[in-house]
Scaffold this motif. Structure first.
Motif, PDB file in Angstrom:
ATOM      1  N   VAL A  42       0.864  -1.179   0.000  1.00  0.00           N
ATOM      2  CA  VAL A  42       0.000   0.000   0.000  1.00  0.00           C
ATOM      3  C   VAL A  42       0.900   1.228   0.000  1.00  0.00           C
ATOM      4  CG1 VAL A  42      -1.783   1.286   1.231  1.00  0.00           C
ATOM      5  CG2 VAL A  42      -1.813  -1.233   1.223  1.00  0.00           C
ATOM      6  N   MET A  43       0.703   2.103  -1.018  1.00  0.00           N
ATOM      7  CA  MET A  43       1.559   3.281  -1.160  1.00  0.00           C
ATOM      8  C   MET A  43       0.696   4.525  -1.297  1.00  0.00           C
ATOM      9  SD  MET A  43       4.451   1.797  -3.826  1.00  0.00           S
ATOM     10  CE  MET A  43       5.524   3.210  -3.569  1.00  0.00           C
ATOM     11  N   GLN A  44       1.220   5.664  -0.806  1.00  0.00           N
ATOM     12  CA  GLN A  44       0.547   6.944  -0.974  1.00  0.00           C
ATOM     13  C   GLN A  44       0.483   7.287  -2.459  1.00  0.00           C
ATOM     14  OE1 GLN A  44       2.261  10.042  -1.792  1.00  0.00           O
ATOM     15  NE2 GLN A  44       0.327  11.195  -1.697  1.00  0.00           N
ATOM     16  N   TYR A  45      -0.548   8.000  -2.889  1.00  0.00           N
ATOM     17  CA  TYR A  45      -0.862   8.194  -4.301  1.00  0.00           C
ATOM     18  C   TYR A  45       0.325   8.740  -5.109  1.00  0.00           C
ATOM     19  CZ  TYR A  45      -3.108   9.988  -8.508  1.00  0.00           C
ATOM     20  OH  TYR A  45      -3.423  10.252  -9.816  1.00  0.00           O
ATOM     21  N   ASP A  46       0.907   9.854  -4.664  1.00  0.00           N
ATOM     22  CA  ASP A  46       2.007  10.451  -5.420  1.00  0.00           C
ATOM     23  C   ASP A  46       3.197   9.503  -5.512  1.00  0.00           C
ATOM     24  OD1 ASP A  46       0.625  12.766  -5.943  1.00  0.00           O
ATOM     25  OD2 ASP A  46       1.389  13.830  -4.184  1.00  0.00           O
ATOM     26  N   GLU A  47       3.476   8.812  -4.410  1.00  0.00           N
ATOM     27  CA  GLU A  47       4.591   7.866  -4.403  1.00  0.00           C
ATOM     28  C   GLU A  47       4.317   6.703  -5.354  1.00  0.00           C
ATOM     29  OE1 GLU A  47       7.133   5.111  -1.213  1.00  0.00           O
ATOM     30  OE2 GLU A  47       5.385   6.281  -0.559  1.00  0.00           O
ATOM     31  N   ALA A  48       3.050   6.259  -5.373  1.00  0.00           N
ATOM     32  CA  ALA A  48       2.673   5.161  -6.255  1.00  0.00           C
ATOM     33  C   ALA A  48       2.805   5.566  -7.719  1.00  0.00           C
ATOM     34  CB  ALA A  48       1.244   4.707  -5.956  1.00  0.00           C
ATOM     35  N   MET A  49       2.404   6.797  -8.060  1.00  0.00           N
ATOM     36  CA  MET A  49       2.511   7.268  -9.435  1.00  0.00           C
ATOM     37  C   MET A  49       3.974   7.393  -9.869  1.00  0.00           C
ATOM     38  SD  MET A  49      -0.503   7.602 -10.772  1.00  0.00           S
ATOM     39  CE  MET A  49      -0.734   6.025  -9.931  1.00  0.00           C
ATOM     40  N   ALA A  50       4.831   7.874  -8.955  1.00  0.00           N
ATOM     41  CA  ALA A  50       6.259   7.988  -9.278  1.00  0.00           C
ATOM     42  C   ALA A  50       6.873   6.611  -9.493  1.00  0.00           C
ATOM     43  CB  ALA A  50       6.981   8.726  -8.149  1.00  0.00           C
ATOM     44  N   HIS A  51       6.441   5.640  -8.680  1.00  0.00           N
ATOM     45  CA  HIS A  51       6.944   4.268  -8.818  1.00  0.00           C
ATOM     46  C   HIS A  51       6.534   3.676 -10.165  1.00  0.00           C
ATOM     47  CE1 HIS A  51       8.076   0.189  -7.660  1.00  0.00           C
ATOM     48  NE2 HIS A  51       6.898  -0.207  -8.110  1.00  0.00           N
ATOM     49  N   GLU A  52       5.280   3.892 -10.548  1.00  0.00           N
ATOM     50  CA  GLU A  52       4.786   3.367 -11.829  1.00  0.00           C
ATOM     51  C   GLU A  52       5.534   4.003 -13.000  1.00  0.00           C
ATOM     52  OE1 GLU A  52       2.674   1.018 -12.580  1.00  0.00           O
ATOM     53  OE2 GLU A  52       2.214   0.490 -10.509  1.00  0.00           O
ATOM     54  N   LYS A  53       5.829   5.302 -12.922  1.00  0.00           N
ATOM     55  CA  LYS A  53       6.539   5.980 -13.999  1.00  0.00           C
ATOM     56  C   LYS A  53       7.961   5.449 -14.128  1.00  0.00           C
ATOM     57  CE  LYS A  53       7.865  10.577 -15.642  1.00  0.00           C
ATOM     58  NZ  LYS A  53       7.820  12.033 -15.381  1.00  0.00           N
ATOM     59  N   THR A  54       8.622   5.258 -12.987  1.00  0.00           N
ATOM     60  CA  THR A  54       9.992   4.718 -13.005  1.00  0.00           C
ATOM     61  C   THR A  54      10.024   3.331 -13.597  1.00  0.00           C
ATOM     62  OG1 THR A  54      10.572   6.023 -11.052  1.00  0.00           O
ATOM     63  CG2 THR A  54      11.992   4.149 -11.578  1.00  0.00           C
ATOM     64  N   GLN A  55       9.062   2.495 -13.240  1.00  0.00           N
ATOM     65  CA  GLN A  55       9.000   1.127 -13.743  1.00  0.00           C
ATOM     66  C   GLN A  55       8.748   1.110 -15.248  1.00  0.00           C
ATOM     67  OE1 GLN A  55       9.632  -1.527 -11.742  1.00  0.00           O
ATOM     68  NE2 GLN A  55       9.669  -2.732 -13.619  1.00  0.00           N
ATOM     69  N   ALA A  56       7.870   2.003 -15.713  1.00  0.00           N
ATOM     70  CA  ALA A  56       7.573   2.071 -17.146  1.00  0.00           C
ATOM     71  C   ALA A  56       8.808   2.489 -17.937  1.00  0.00           C
ATOM     72  CB  ALA A  56       6.424   3.041 -17.401  1.00  0.00           C
ATOM     73  N   GLN A  57       9.585   3.454 -17.403  1.00  0.00           N
ATOM     74  CA  GLN A  57      10.803   3.891 -18.079  1.00  0.00           C
ATOM     75  C   GLN A  57      11.838   2.771 -18.121  1.00  0.00           C
ATOM     76  OE1 GLN A  57      11.858   7.334 -15.770  1.00  0.00           O
ATOM     77  NE2 GLN A  57      10.612   8.735 -17.016  1.00  0.00           N
ATOM     78  N   ALA A  58      11.931   1.992 -17.027  1.00  0.00           N
ATOM     79  CA  ALA A  58      12.872   0.875 -16.993  1.00  0.00           C
ATOM     80  C   ALA A  58      12.503  -0.176 -18.026  1.00  0.00           C
ATOM     81  CB  ALA A  58      12.904   0.263 -15.598  1.00  0.00           C
ATOM     82  N   ASN A  59      11.203  -0.459 -18.154  1.00  0.00           N
ATOM     83  CA  ASN A  59      10.760  -1.455 -19.137  1.00  0.00           C
ATOM     84  C   ASN A  59      11.029  -0.978 -20.551  1.00  0.00           C
ATOM     85  OD1 ASN A  59       9.836  -3.106 -17.091  1.00  0.00           O
ATOM     86  ND2 ASN A  59       7.730  -2.326 -17.189  1.00  0.00           N
ATOM     87  N   GLU A  60      10.883   0.329 -20.784  1.00  0.00           N
ATOM     88  CA  GLU A  60      11.136   0.887 -22.116  1.00  0.00           C
ATOM     89  C   GLU A  60      12.607   0.759 -22.474  1.00  0.00           C
ATOM     90  OE1 GLU A  60      10.592   5.089 -24.577  1.00  0.00           O
ATOM     91  OE2 GLU A  60       9.852   4.867 -22.527  1.00  0.00           O
TER      92      GLU A  60
END
Length: 261
Positions: A42-60
């Motif tokens: 369970v993550m706070q909203y802004d932290e969760a969005m930053a995590h998702e963005k970082t993961q998407a960039q890594a996959n790219e």
């Protein structure tokens, strides 16, 4: 208290409750919102969005080829597959008889063995040249050679570090019944992305090559031992070759020749 007053008070309380909920809803910030991630955290909203963005960039990044290779016009399929060289320079075999150069343009499988192949026409004669590239044997003409650590010149400037001499068997066929095997000496030039056929020796007609090995110790005069199967002089060509023979050839940086037969 009359029923009317009670209803009025109840309605007022409901209205205040709705207004309070609305005020809370519209004053709620991202800090008040939490998300459940795929791994159960369970993550706070802004932290969760930053995590998702970082993961998407890594996959790219993972899906991008580390070295983008721009295709060369009319690139040689054979050079690319055999030596990973993206160049229009062809792999060519010089016919021992006549000296005609034959460019190898595609691949063909014969008896579970794949060859690099090229068609040719020499006057009225048509034929094929086939390189048994799985038996390419690199040669080190100077095993004692070590990089000069005292020199200021980079290793890649040394011509010996930019070439790869090797031997490989190849076949030449014509419209006739002959299937002539040769051992060729080649030199691959990485600086110019080119291959030069330096010479050949004949091994036999419709033989089966078993092995190609440098004669140990591999030092000047350099020797290569070729083991193959042949037929007896009175044995029909339609029969499989079963007589094991070994021939030695001499190789140098400039040529190849028979030693024994």
């Amino acid at each position: 208290m009359s029923t009317f007053v009670k209803l009025t008070l109840a309605g007022t309380l409901v209205i205040f409750a709705i207004l309070a909920a609305g005020i809370y809803r519209f004053n709620m910030t991202n800090d008040d919102i939490y998300m459940v991630m795929e791994d159960g955290k369970v993550m706070q909203y802004d932290e969760a969005m930053a995590h998702e963005k970082t993961q998407a960039q890594a996959n790219e990044i993972e899906t991008v080829t580390p070295f983008e290779v721009k295709p060369v016009a009319n690139a040689s399929e054979v050079m690319l597959k055999l030596f990973s060289l993206n160049t229009a320079n062809p792999v060519e075999i010089t016919l021992p008889e006549g000296g005609k150069s034959v460019a190898l343009t595609h691949f063909i499988k014969i008896k579970q063995t794949e060859f690099a192949m090229g068609d040719y026409q020499d006057g009225d004669v048509k034929g094929r040249a086939l390189l048994d590239y799985l038996r390419i044997t690199p040669l080190n003409f100077d095993p004692a050679l070590e990089p000069d650590t005292q020199s200021d010149a980079p290793i890649q400037d040394d011509p010996k570090m930019q070439t790869m001499p090797f031997v490989a068997p190849f076949i030449v066929t014509t419209q006739g019944s002959g299937v002539f095997w040769y051992l060729g000496l080649f030199n691959l030039d990485f600086k110019h992305n080119s291959l030069k056929h330096l010479g050949s020796v004949m091994l036999g007609d419709r033989i089966e090559v078993d092995s190609i090995e440098p004669v140990y110790p591999f030092e000047a005069p350099f020797k290569i031992a070729v083991t193959y199967r042949d037929r007896a002089p009175d044995q029909p060509m339609s029969e499989s070759p079963e007589i094991v023979k070994t021939t030695e050839v001499a190789v140098s940086e400039t040529g190849i020749s028979h030693l024994t037969q």
